[in-house]
Write a protein that holds these residues in place. Structure first.
Motif, PDB file in Angstrom:
ATOM      1  N   PHE A  52      51.403  52.376  48.147  1.00  0.00           N
ATOM      2  CA  PHE A  52      52.127  51.668  49.294  1.00  0.00           C
ATOM      3  C   PHE A  52      51.291  50.749  50.011  1.00  0.00           C
ATOM      4  CE2 PHE A  52      53.195  51.942  53.794  1.00  0.00           C
ATOM      5  CZ  PHE A  52      54.391  52.249  54.012  1.00  0.00           C
ATOM      6  N   ARG A  55      51.704  47.604  48.140  1.00  0.00           N
ATOM      7  CA  ARG A  55      52.723  46.668  48.419  1.00  0.00           C
ATOM      8  C   ARG A  55      52.835  46.108  49.872  1.00  0.00           C
ATOM      9  NH1 ARG A  55      54.646  51.610  46.512  1.00  0.00           N
ATOM     10  NH2 ARG A  55      54.597  51.634  44.074  1.00  0.00           N
ATOM     11  N   ALA A  56      52.402  46.848  50.828  1.00  0.00           N
ATOM     12  CA  ALA A  56      52.570  46.214  52.125  1.00  0.00           C
ATOM     13  C   ALA A  56      51.720  45.127  52.229  1.00  0.00           C
ATOM     14  CB  ALA A  56      52.220  47.493  53.205  1.00  0.00           C
ATOM     15  N   SER A  58      50.660  43.200  49.955  1.00  0.00           N
ATOM     16  CA  SER A  58      51.533  42.141  49.145  1.00  0.00           C
ATOM     17  C   SER A  58      52.489  41.504  50.106  1.00  0.00           C
ATOM     18  CB  SER A  58      51.688  42.531  47.822  1.00  0.00           C
ATOM     19  OG  SER A  58      52.972  43.080  48.088  1.00  0.00           O
ATOM     20  N   LEU A  59      53.090  42.178  50.905  1.00  0.00           N
ATOM     21  CA  LEU A  59      54.051  41.587  51.912  1.00  0.00           C
ATOM     22  C   LEU A  59      53.374  40.899  53.188  1.00  0.00           C
ATOM     23  CD1 LEU A  59      57.002  44.086  51.354  1.00  0.00           C
ATOM     24  CD2 LEU A  59      56.744  41.599  50.704  1.00  0.00           C
ATOM     25  N   GLY A  60      52.110  40.661  53.120  1.00  0.00           N
ATOM     26  CA  GLY A  60      51.479  40.218  54.175  1.00  0.00           C
ATOM     27  C   GLY A  60      51.247  40.965  55.207  1.00  0.00           C
ATOM     28  N   PHE A  61      51.100  42.229  55.250  1.00  0.00           N
ATOM     29  CA  PHE A  61      50.874  43.161  56.440  1.00  0.00           C
ATOM     30  C   PHE A  61      49.194  43.413  56.576  1.00  0.00           C
ATOM     31  CE2 PHE A  61      55.305  44.753  55.917  1.00  0.00           C
ATOM     32  CZ  PHE A  61      55.682  44.670  57.241  1.00  0.00           C
ATOM     33  N   LEU A  69      52.340  51.691  59.830  1.00  0.00           N
ATOM     34  CA  LEU A  69      53.680  52.068  59.094  1.00  0.00           C
ATOM     35  C   LEU A  69      53.278  53.451  58.000  1.00  0.00           C
ATOM     36  CD1 LEU A  69      54.002  48.666  57.322  1.00  0.00           C
ATOM     37  CD2 LEU A  69      55.300  49.656  58.980  1.00  0.00           C
ATOM     38  N   VAL A  83      59.636  51.024  62.769  1.00  0.00           N
ATOM     39  CA  VAL A  83      59.272  50.104  61.625  1.00  0.00           C
ATOM     40  C   VAL A  83      59.750  48.966  61.747  1.00  0.00           C
ATOM     41  CG1 VAL A  83      59.524  49.877  59.088  1.00  0.00           C
ATOM     42  CG2 VAL A  83      59.488  52.419  60.103  1.00  0.00           C
ATOM     43  N   THR A  87      57.649  45.264  61.500  1.00  0.00           N
ATOM     44  CA  THR A  87      58.320  44.265  60.678  1.00  0.00           C
ATOM     45  C   THR A  87      58.717  43.009  61.246  1.00  0.00           C
ATOM     46  OG1 THR A  87      59.248  46.009  59.136  1.00  0.00           O
ATOM     47  CG2 THR A  87      59.785  43.751  58.769  1.00  0.00           C
TER      48      THR A  87
END
Lengths: 143, 143
Positions: A52, A55-56, A58-61, A69, A83, A87
């Motif tokens: 998790f 992935r987060a 990789s989404l720039g978080f 999150l 959430v 986001t």
DNA sequence: TTGCACCTTTGACCACGATCCAAGGTCAAG
DNA sequence: CTTGACCTTGGATCGTGGTCAAAGGTGCAA
């Protein structure tokens, strides 16, 4: 119930063992139970949790957002709106960054397109711009 | 010839004195002459040089690139093509970065648009995606 | 039993671009 | 002559996300 050590956990989630301990220090991972020898022992849910995080990321978080999150995911009383707030804030930050970078890329491209490669550097509009001269020293014949 | 100290130089170029010394250490600024007391003394050309650095920074050039650009500017035998090479590389790096950020922002926006704010977090497609579930647990009625 | 892979902790180090601090020297005004 | 602004150096710190090294303990197989 499957029990694995930090090495297998790290391999399964494709991170370094150092990273697992680092996330534990940051509070992204709860301190796991230990074997008698003091070895950390994990279960399959921890692999999930690490994935998790990956992935987060990789989404720039940033990790701070990811901590939030994870907390929301674990909170049965939380609404999706929470959430969404995290986001949307991330999207806004990304949009700002994209716009800034785009403006820079545009400006550089324009200067580059105006730059005659064979000219001496003294004729280079890129350096001229950086020097604060907003007109080329000898552009009398252009346009 | 006008002689100024590091404080006035910094103020004129809108940087901190620490930054001036930092740039000197990095080789972006030549070590200036000193007064008898050991104080750095600068001239107006140094204000110009610092401003050049500031403008280049604002166009996204890292300090390493800026050192090169300054060297090219000072080199009478250099061609504009050399400046162009540095610039095109920077543009390419920016374009890659912009594309990456854009892809992320798009992905997040799609997820956010699909997210019902009032639902429980268990229904949140953003968390579902981060959890590696590429379909919503209860999306039988969508599409 | 030896050898190796694995685990532990503390703490340092990397990029990047500064920024700040401590301890001291210098200089001009009042 | 003292006060305050300015300057010097070296080294520490920040944020972000790790990575690595040293020195030692543990577990399993040949």
């Amino acid at each position: 119930m499957v029990v694995i050590g930090i090495g297998k956990l790290a391999k399964a989630a494709e991170v370094r063992t150092d990273t697992v301990r680092y996330y534990e220090r940051l509070g992204l991972l709860a301190p796991p139970s230990r074997t008698r020898a003091g070895y950390r022992s994990y279960g399959t849910a921890d692999i999930e949790r690490l994935r998790f995080i990956r992935r987060a990321k990789s989404l720039g978080f940033p990790l701070d957002d990811i901590r939030q999150l994870l907390a929301l995911r674990a909170d049965d009383n939380a609404r999706a709106a929470a959430v969404l707030t995290v986001t949307r804030a991330r999207i806004a930050a990304l949009d700002t960054q994209i716009r800034d970078l785009h403006a820079i890329a545009e400006a550089l491209s324009r200067l580059a397109d105006d730059c005659p490669p064979d000219a001496a550097v003294s004729e280079c509009p890129i350096l001229a711009h950086l020097s604060g001269l907003h007109r080329h020293p000898a552009d009398s014949d252009r346009r």
